[in-house]
Design a protein around this motif. Structure first.
Motif, PDB file in Angstrom:
ATOM      1  N   GLU B 311       0.826  -1.267  -0.243  1.00  0.00           N
ATOM      2  CA  GLU B 311      -0.150  -0.017  -0.075  1.00  0.00           C
ATOM      3  C   GLU B 311       0.892   1.172  -0.163  1.00  0.00           C
ATOM      4  O   GLU B 311       0.302   2.543  -0.284  1.00  0.00           O
ATOM      5  CB  GLU B 311      -1.143  -0.049   1.216  1.00  0.00           C
ATOM      6  CG  GLU B 311      -0.410   0.079   2.626  1.00  0.00           C
ATOM      7  CD  GLU B 311       0.263  -0.733   3.247  1.00  0.00           C
ATOM      8  OE1 GLU B 311       0.407  -1.791   2.623  1.00  0.00           O
ATOM      9  OE2 GLU B 311       0.848  -0.943   4.192  1.00  0.00           O
ATOM     10  N   ARG B 312       2.202   1.380   0.236  1.00  0.00           N
ATOM     11  CA  ARG B 312       3.192   2.392   0.159  1.00  0.00           C
ATOM     12  C   ARG B 312       3.800   2.276  -1.243  1.00  0.00           C
ATOM     13  O   ARG B 312       4.483   3.319  -1.596  1.00  0.00           O
ATOM     14  CB  ARG B 312       3.982   2.415   1.043  1.00  0.00           C
ATOM     15  CG  ARG B 312       3.470   2.414   2.594  1.00  0.00           C
ATOM     16  CD  ARG B 312       4.125   2.500   3.764  1.00  0.00           C
ATOM     17  NE  ARG B 312       3.567   2.187   5.007  1.00  0.00           N
ATOM     18  CZ  ARG B 312       3.825   1.784   5.991  1.00  0.00           C
ATOM     19  NH1 ARG B 312       5.211   1.307   5.948  1.00  0.00           N
ATOM     20  NH2 ARG B 312       3.106   1.518   7.119  1.00  0.00           N
ATOM     21  N   GLU B 313       3.759   1.330  -2.069  1.00  0.00           N
ATOM     22  CA  GLU B 313       4.518   1.453  -3.305  1.00  0.00           C
ATOM     23  C   GLU B 313       4.219   2.731  -4.010  1.00  0.00           C
ATOM     24  O   GLU B 313       5.167   3.213  -4.951  1.00  0.00           O
ATOM     25  CB  GLU B 313       4.293   0.292  -4.047  1.00  0.00           C
ATOM     26  CG  GLU B 313       4.692  -1.291  -3.712  1.00  0.00           C
ATOM     27  CD  GLU B 313       4.230  -2.359  -4.408  1.00  0.00           C
ATOM     28  OE1 GLU B 313       3.628  -1.977  -5.407  1.00  0.00           O
ATOM     29  OE2 GLU B 313       4.944  -3.527  -4.267  1.00  0.00           O
ATOM     30  N   ARG B 314       3.046   2.966  -4.093  1.00  0.00           N
ATOM     31  CA  ARG B 314       2.793   4.237  -5.045  1.00  0.00           C
ATOM     32  C   ARG B 314       2.860   5.807  -4.261  1.00  0.00           C
ATOM     33  O   ARG B 314       2.465   6.779  -4.732  1.00  0.00           O
ATOM     34  CB  ARG B 314       1.350   4.305  -5.447  1.00  0.00           C
ATOM     35  CG  ARG B 314       1.065   3.076  -6.599  1.00  0.00           C
ATOM     36  CD  ARG B 314       2.107   3.545  -7.627  1.00  0.00           C
ATOM     37  NE  ARG B 314       1.654   2.675  -8.613  1.00  0.00           N
ATOM     38  CZ  ARG B 314       0.948   3.063  -9.833  1.00  0.00           C
ATOM     39  NH1 ARG B 314       0.306   4.049  -9.890  1.00  0.00           N
ATOM     40  NH2 ARG B 314       0.991   2.200 -10.944  1.00  0.00           N
ATOM     41  N   LEU B 315       3.567   5.657  -3.009  1.00  0.00           N
ATOM     42  CA  LEU B 315       3.807   6.913  -2.309  1.00  0.00           C
ATOM     43  C   LEU B 315       4.509   8.107  -3.210  1.00  0.00           C
ATOM     44  O   LEU B 315       4.481   9.165  -2.850  1.00  0.00           O
ATOM     45  CB  LEU B 315       4.253   6.654  -1.030  1.00  0.00           C
ATOM     46  CG  LEU B 315       3.467   6.231   0.304  1.00  0.00           C
ATOM     47  CD1 LEU B 315       4.145   5.925   1.624  1.00  0.00           C
ATOM     48  CD2 LEU B 315       2.369   7.616   0.568  1.00  0.00           C
ATOM     49  N   GLN B 317       4.080   8.819  -5.763  1.00  0.00           N
ATOM     50  CA  GLN B 317       3.115  10.102  -6.541  1.00  0.00           C
ATOM     51  C   GLN B 317       2.648  10.931  -5.649  1.00  0.00           C
ATOM     52  O   GLN B 317       2.791  12.093  -6.089  1.00  0.00           O
ATOM     53  CB  GLN B 317       1.948   9.032  -6.961  1.00  0.00           C
ATOM     54  CG  GLN B 317       1.940   8.283  -8.065  1.00  0.00           C
ATOM     55  CD  GLN B 317       0.657   7.595  -8.324  1.00  0.00           C
ATOM     56  OE1 GLN B 317      -0.104   7.194  -7.511  1.00  0.00           O
ATOM     57  NE2 GLN B 317       0.363   7.345  -9.644  1.00  0.00           N
TER      58      GLN B 317
END
Lengths: 341, 574
Positions: B311-315, B317
């Motif tokens: 759930e942090r992979e797209r942080l 962005q």
């Protein structure tokens, strides 16, 4: 009024500043139509792509198969349906579990409306604790206080309806705010755990209401039931859900991520996501909704743009390249999704 | 102590400098910037400029090492221990046998440990200060257990690759890791129930398969502050696996606006050519690591740091990063990055360079860069099996150099520790720390240990502190082994296999046994043959008598002899 709603759509989807009708286009692909697609794959079936939104500078990737498109659509519909299950309850339950077990005797400070726990200590009964956490509860009774405490500054909905309402009506509200990390375990495992920033604000005026829920990180509470988002193993990360509603309709704005989803796709991220009721296009979400395929950690971004075509379909992107189209059914929005904090 | 003994001891210290080559040229031309590989820094053109002049730098005058010295060097480098007396005898009888023995050493499983120890100095993670907070875990394990275990996970993976002859590509693509019972107690891994020690296992939290890039061990040590957005981690990957260190890149700030605010800095990073030259490749690399990203509070949460966070992979962005990419080519996350790095030419070339530097214990000179190309070719020809490149390096003139320039090198703390332990059975530890290696609790930096905090550059000249640590280590090890061999009269003595402490030096038989034992100690400890009737043994017999006269305890007299030999510069210069 309907025209205003229509104009307001751009603000909902793209995040313009309050009081302005100007569309701030964060999608650089806008306003140019379809003349010069950059095709890096000679086998691309361009018919598979959402034809009303093909732009210049788009890179075409290898199309995904129909099954993948369907599974992405199903995953997104599950995400939309589950948005209203997010609330502040697990946070409060985790807090209550730790409070009730009298671990607060270690290091507790109570400045003003705040309760602050600090330290890494053992409770008298041997339970282990670690961390630092603040809980603040604020009542909101005046307009000026609202604008600050709501943390909604810089937002507006429906072409200024929110600020207009605040400016002319008596507003009340409350905010419950947690910050920090605290973790309590016993021999049976985790009793409670709060990690991050958590904020729940509700304000209302006679003609409208607005809410903000921010779930900054993981929460666990032993007493949280299996139907709560925490009990279902969902893990939010900087998830912000902002809702606005009045007699005409409502908007749910979503950004941030949630992990721990069941099924083929285990995580979603919303970027400028929005779902509406009573607006120009309630059948298609706005913004970019991304899902992560569990098996190979592969992300697909689905870009919806109801401004262009209100068909419920979005462009599937893979690492910046267009690889397909997904069409979804959006559930009817219920903006009464959260109780007062 | 008689004068002879004192003089010998002083001579041991004075001998230090010349052992490394009194005529060694200065190292000012050494390349320590890791910039010899293709640069990922963006320039106006994609060509790499070769700044060497037309004649090019000149290789050092390599001169062949004699067979015994080569035997010692290879044994210490490949196994971490000195050659046995038997091996010594075989090479004395036929110098050509050294090639057979080196080939056998290369197949020894201890090669895996040696590679692990060499890469400890590359990863710089085997220190006592982790990025995540270990307070909670210290309720169950000592800090030493935790730090050692966490720090070793990456290099234990490498050790397995070496020992099992797996391709080096697995280091960044594997779905397995290597953990011990301490780590298994903290982390979500399928470690065998009831097992002890280091075992192959798999993370069970669904993290992407990217070998070392997916390990808690690496990212618990190499952290990232909030505003750094994993750039430090990206540079670690670039530095360790690709031999390009962004921090060694010169930046021309001329014309860069005032960086007086967070916003101004963020803007410059994205728009100013002086900044984008690096950030346009560094930041996309950094974006792969957000699954291990922790806000400040999160790195103190034991449940948070133990698992991977999809759930942090797209942080990247929302925190201002750039989409994941490697060398400007978009990637699909961490596993894809691992595959991409594994296929990159710099990956194998960098390993060859690191292996060369680890074995020769110095940086590659500009003139020697082409040698690395050759070792890389051998590595590739050997299907990226680590032993293939080690074999090629050990056979090279540069490795076998005994000339005045770069003909000798210092032992790393790990070699010093392991050779002394092998000789004496003594391990210098306290509270689970290896004192020769540990940077804070122990003396690692004083002996040239590299941990990235107290020392970042390996020691290549003897230092006063190194001599002091060796002295204390020698005393402690000698005391331990002589007590073990003589006082406790164990069945299999470690060192004293001729004398047993009952010899009377005033009798002809007793003196001869003592002389023979001293000569055997020379062979075993410093790999040299001395005549039992010669001057060297005369001098040491004299020391033996002195100590025995003063203490009346034979094991203390032997401890003096063993101490003297363990302090010999040849234990750390070879």
């Amino acid at each position: 009024m309907r025209r205003l709603w229509r104009a307001g759509w751009a603000c909902v989807a793209l995040g313009c500043t309050p009081g302005s009708d100007a569309v701030t286009d964060t999608d650089t692909d806008t306003d140019v139509v379809d003349t010069d697609v950059v095709d890096t794959d000679t086998d691309v079936d361009t018919d598979a792509v959402d034809t009303d939104v093909v732009d210049t500078d788009l890179v075409m990737g290898t199309p995904v198969d129909a099954g993948t498109e369907r599974s992405i659509g199903v995953a997104l519909e599950g995400v939309f349906a589950g948005l209203t299950t997010f609330d502040n309850e697990p946070v409060e339950l985790a807090w209550a579990a730790m409070r009730d077990r009298r671990i607060l005797g270690c290091n507790v400070y109570t400045p003003g409306d705040t309760i602050r726990l600090e330290g890494s200590c053992s409770a008298p009964d041997g339970r282990r604790t670690i961390g630092q956490l603040e809980r603040t509860y604020t009542g909101i009774v005046d307009v000026d206080g609202v604008s600050d405490a709501l943390r909604l500054r810089g937002r507006d909905f429906a072409n200024g309806r929110l600020s207009q309402g605040w400016a002319t009506e008596a507003v009340t509200g409350r905010e419950l705010y947690f910050f920090g990390m605290f973790y309590l375990a016993d021999d049976d495992g985790t009793v409670g755990r709060i990690n991050g920033t958590f904020d729940h604000v509700v304000v209302s005026a006679p003609s409208l209401s607005a809410r903000r829920l921010f779930l900054g990180g993981p929460v666990e509470a032993r007493d949280a039931g299996p139907t709560t988002w925490s009990g279902r193993g969902l893990v939010p990360q900087d998830l912000e859900i902002v809702a606005f509603s009045d007699a005409e309709g409502g908007v749910l704005q979503v950004s941030g991520s949630v992990g721990g989803l069941g099924g083929t796709y285990d995580t979603f991220t919303a970027t400028n996501g929005a779902i509406t009721r009573g607006m120009a296009c309630d059948t298609e979400p706005a913004g970019t909704w991304s899902v992560r395929r569990r098996a190979d950690a592969h992300w697909f971004d689905v870009v919806f743009n109801p401004e262009r075509a209100c068909d419920g379909c979005g462009r599937v992107m893979d690492a910046g390249a267009v690889v397909g189209t997904v069409c979804v059914t959006v559930p009817q929005l219920d903006t009464r999704w959260a109780e007062d904090p | 102590m008689r004068r002879g003994g004192i003089a010998r001891s002083v001579g041991v210290v004075l001998a230090w400098g010349c052992l490394l080559g009194c005529t060694r040229a200065t190292d000012t031309d050494a390349d320590d910037t890791d910039t010899d590989t293709d640069t990922p820094v963006e320039t106006d053109s994609d060509t790499t400029v070769d700044t060497d002049d037309t004649t090019g730098p000149v290789l050092p005058d390599y001169q062949p090492l004699d067979a015994i010295d080569l035997l010692v060097r290879a044994s210490l480098d490949l196994r971490g221990i000195r050659p046995s007396i038997d091996d010594l005898g075989r090479v004395e009888a036929d110098p050509a046998v050294v090639e057979t023995l080196i080939a056998a050493y290369l197949e020894d499983d201890r090669v895996g440990r040696r590679v692990r120890e060499m890469w400890d100095e590359v990863f710089l993670v085997r220190d006592e200060e982790t990025f995540v907070t270990l307070d909670y875990f210290r309720q169950r394990h000592s800090l030493a257990e935790l730090a050692r275990s966490i720090g070793e996970e990456p290099t234990r993976m490498l050790e397995r690759i070496v020992v099992e002859d797996r391709p080096y590509t697995e280091f960044v693509t594997a779905d397995w890791t290597v953990v011990n019972d301490v780590l298994a107690d903290m982390w979500p891994v399928d470690y065998p129930a009831g097992a002890q020690g280091w075992q192959t296992a798999h993370y069970t939290d669904g993290r992407p398969a990217a070998g070392v890039l997916s390990t808690n061990g690496l990212w618990w040590q190499a952290g990232s502050m909030l505003n750094n957005l994993n750039r430090g981690r990206a540079n670690e990957v670039s530095r360790t696996l690709l031999c390009f260190d962004y921090l060694n890149t010169e930046i021309d700030f001329t014309g860069v606006g005032a960086l007086d605010s967070e916003a101004a800095l963020g803007n410059a990073i994205r728009t100013d050519p002086a900044c984008t030259a690096c950030h346009n490749t560094l930041d996309p690399l950094a974006s792969h690591f957000f699954g291990f990203f922790y806000y400040d509070a999160q790195k103190r949460d034991p449940l948070d740091v133990r698992v991977y966070h999809p759930e942090r992979e797209r942080l990247w962005q929302t925190l201002g990063g750039l989409p994941p990419a490697f060398h400007r080519v978009p990637t699909q996350g961490l596993a894809d990055l691992g595959r991409t790095i594994a296929a990159d030419p710099d990956y194998s070339h960098c390993f060859a360079k690191r292996a060369w530097e680890g074995l020769l214990h110095r940086d590659v000179l500009p003139a020697e860069r082409t040698l690395i190309d050759g070792h890389d070719a051998a590595f590739r020809a050997g299907s990226l099996r680590v032993r293939a490149v080690l074999r090629d390096i050990v056979a090279s003139d540069a490795y076998r150099n005994g000339g005045p320039e770069y003909g000798r090198k210092l032992a790393s703390p790990t070699i010093l520790s392991s050779e002394v332990e092998d000789l004496t059975g003594f391990s210098w530890t306290t509270d689970d720390w290896d004192l020769v290696r540990a940077p804070v609790t122990g003396f690692g930096p004083l002996v040239g240990g590299v941990d990235g905090i107290y020392r970042s550059v390996r020691l290549d000249e003897p230092s006063t502190t190194m001599v002091l640590v060796q002295k204390r280590l020698a005393e402690a090890a000698a005391s331990w082994v002589t007590t073990h061999d003589i006082v406790e009269r164990v069945e299999t003595p470690k060192l004293l296999r001729i004398a047993d402490g009952s010899e009377d030096p005033d009798t002809a038989t007793g003196e001869q046994r003592i002389r023979n034992q001293i000569a055997a100690l020379h062979a075993r400890i410093v790999s040299e043959r001395v005549d039992p009737a010669g001057a060297t043994v005369d001098e040491e017999l004299s020391l033996f008598r002195d100590v025995l006269d003063q203490t009346g305890r034979p094991h203390e007299a032997w401890a003096a002899i063993v101490t003297l030999l363990l302090r010999d510069p040849r234990l750390v210069v070879f």
